[in-house]
Design an enzyme around this catalytic site. Structure first.
Site, PDB file in Angstrom:
ATOM      1  N   MET A 112       0.719  -1.274  -0.025  1.00 17.78           N
ATOM      2  CA  MET A 112       0.418  -0.223   0.186  1.00 17.78           C
ATOM      3  C   MET A 112       0.990   1.302   0.205  1.00 17.78           C
ATOM      4  O   MET A 112       0.412   2.308   0.197  1.00 17.78           O
ATOM      5  CB  MET A 112      -1.065  -0.697   1.566  1.00 17.78           C
ATOM      6  CG  MET A 112      -1.379  -1.011   0.934  1.00 17.78           C
ATOM      7  SD  MET A 112      -3.139  -1.445  -0.227  1.00 17.78           S
ATOM      8  CE  MET A 112      -3.865   0.340  -0.005  1.00 17.78           C
ATOM      9  N   HIS A 143      14.294  -7.506   4.832  1.00 20.66           N
ATOM     10  CA  HIS A 143      13.056  -7.933   5.993  1.00 20.66           C
ATOM     11  C   HIS A 143      13.692  -8.449   7.184  1.00 20.66           C
ATOM     12  O   HIS A 143      14.962  -8.985   7.324  1.00 20.66           O
ATOM     13  CB  HIS A 143      12.025  -8.216   5.387  1.00 20.66           C
ATOM     14  CG  HIS A 143      10.714  -7.358   4.248  1.00 20.66           C
ATOM     15  ND1 HIS A 143      11.467  -7.664   2.940  1.00 20.66           N
ATOM     16  CD2 HIS A 143      10.119  -6.941   4.040  1.00 20.66           C
ATOM     17  CE1 HIS A 143      10.202  -7.037   1.974  1.00 20.66           C
ATOM     18  NE2 HIS A 143       9.681  -7.185   3.346  1.00 20.66           N
ATOM     19  N   LYS A 147       9.896 -12.542   9.126  1.00 26.62           N
ATOM     20  CA  LYS A 147       9.498 -12.438   7.735  1.00 26.62           C
ATOM     21  C   LYS A 147       9.571 -14.369   7.348  1.00 26.62           C
ATOM     22  O   LYS A 147      10.520 -14.799   7.059  1.00 26.62           O
ATOM     23  CB  LYS A 147       9.938 -11.404   6.745  1.00 26.62           C
ATOM     24  CG  LYS A 147       8.461 -11.565   5.692  1.00 26.62           C
ATOM     25  CD  LYS A 147       8.763 -10.320   4.808  1.00 26.62           C
ATOM     26  CE  LYS A 147       8.442 -10.151   3.314  1.00 26.62           C
ATOM     27  NZ  LYS A 147       6.656 -10.283   3.627  1.00 26.62           N
TER      28      LYS A 147
END
Length: 253
Positions: A112, A143, A147
């Site tokens: 997003m 990351h 994750k």
């Protein structure tokens, strides 16, 4: 004023969005959906979306993939546009989203962040210039150590953005150590790094003869994803049925 339902309101992203919306003048959270009631919010929270009786203009979804079916049924029945930020959907759920988009506005994005989605737009232009010139293309994503998936959905989306420009003529290469050979010209390398508390870093490298062009995005907090979701919510409210993505939001900025 855009009235939003926060689906997954008591999760980490749900609470970040709730906090940011308190500072926004053009949007407010009027109801939340969450199976957990351990957090007190300024709006009513329902354990099941089917029981929500609050009028709204849009739904923001940051819940678990298992909750998607009920969400889509509610969105179509109530004719409320929905932004699906949840990842890890299976093929059947992806198909349901496509079918639902024929009846109500649906926006889905692997990431997003406005920055990441602007980067995707830039990659279309860069690939069209550098690939025909023989540049090698590599993606490195980093990351945090918690994750579980690799490569990230965002890295794959960036690779897809490049490949769409090239008529999907390039193969993805994930693990070079499994094949001891020269790099194939018609491939996009994707490498993953996991460590510490890295929120998210994506670097796209175009490597040519005697020159390298690097496009990079670094996320320092989850707030960037929340801000993108809020912008998407304001954009999607009132839109006709159809499938939308963050590129539509960016074009509207």
């Amino acid at each position: 004023m855009t009235r939003a339902i926060m689906h997954g309101c008591n999760g980490k992203m749900g609470q970040v969005i709730t906090s940011l919306c308190k500072e926004e003048k053009e949007i407010e959270i009027v109801a939340g959906i969450d199976v957990s009631d351990h957090i007190k919010n300024d709006y009513p929270v329902f354990s099941e979306i089917g029981t929500c009786n609050v009028e709204a203009d849009v739904i923001i979804d940051f819940a678990a993939a298992a909750a998607l079916d009920a969400l889509i049924e509610y969105s179509v029945a109530k004719q409320i546009p929905v932004i699906v930020c949840t990842t890890g959907l299976d093929e059947a759920q992806e198909q349901k989203l496509k079918e639902a988009s024929g009846k109500v506005a649906v926006l889905k994005s692997a990431n997003m962040s406005l920055g990441i989605n602007t980067l995707m737009e830039l990659l279309h232009k860069a690939a069209a210039v550098f690939a025909p010139a023989g540049f090698d293309m590599e993606i490195v994503e980093k990351h945090h150590n918690q994750k579980v998936d690799a490569p990230s959905g965002t890295a794959l989306a960036l690779a897809d953005a490049i490949n769409e420009t090239l008529d999907h003529s390039y193969e993805y290469q994930y693990d070079r150590f499994t094949q001891r050979k020269k790099r194939d010209k018609n491939e996009i390398g994707i490498q993953s790094v996991r460590g510490g508390t890295i929120v998210g870093e994506h670097e796209v490298i175009f490597a040519g003869t005697d020159e390298v062009i690097t496009l990079k995005h670094t996320a320092y907090s989850k707030a960037i994803f929340a801000k993108g979701a809020i912008q998407a919510a304001k954009f999607l409210a009132g839109k006709p049925a159809g499938m939308y993505d963050m590129s539509d939001v960016i074009k509207n900025q």
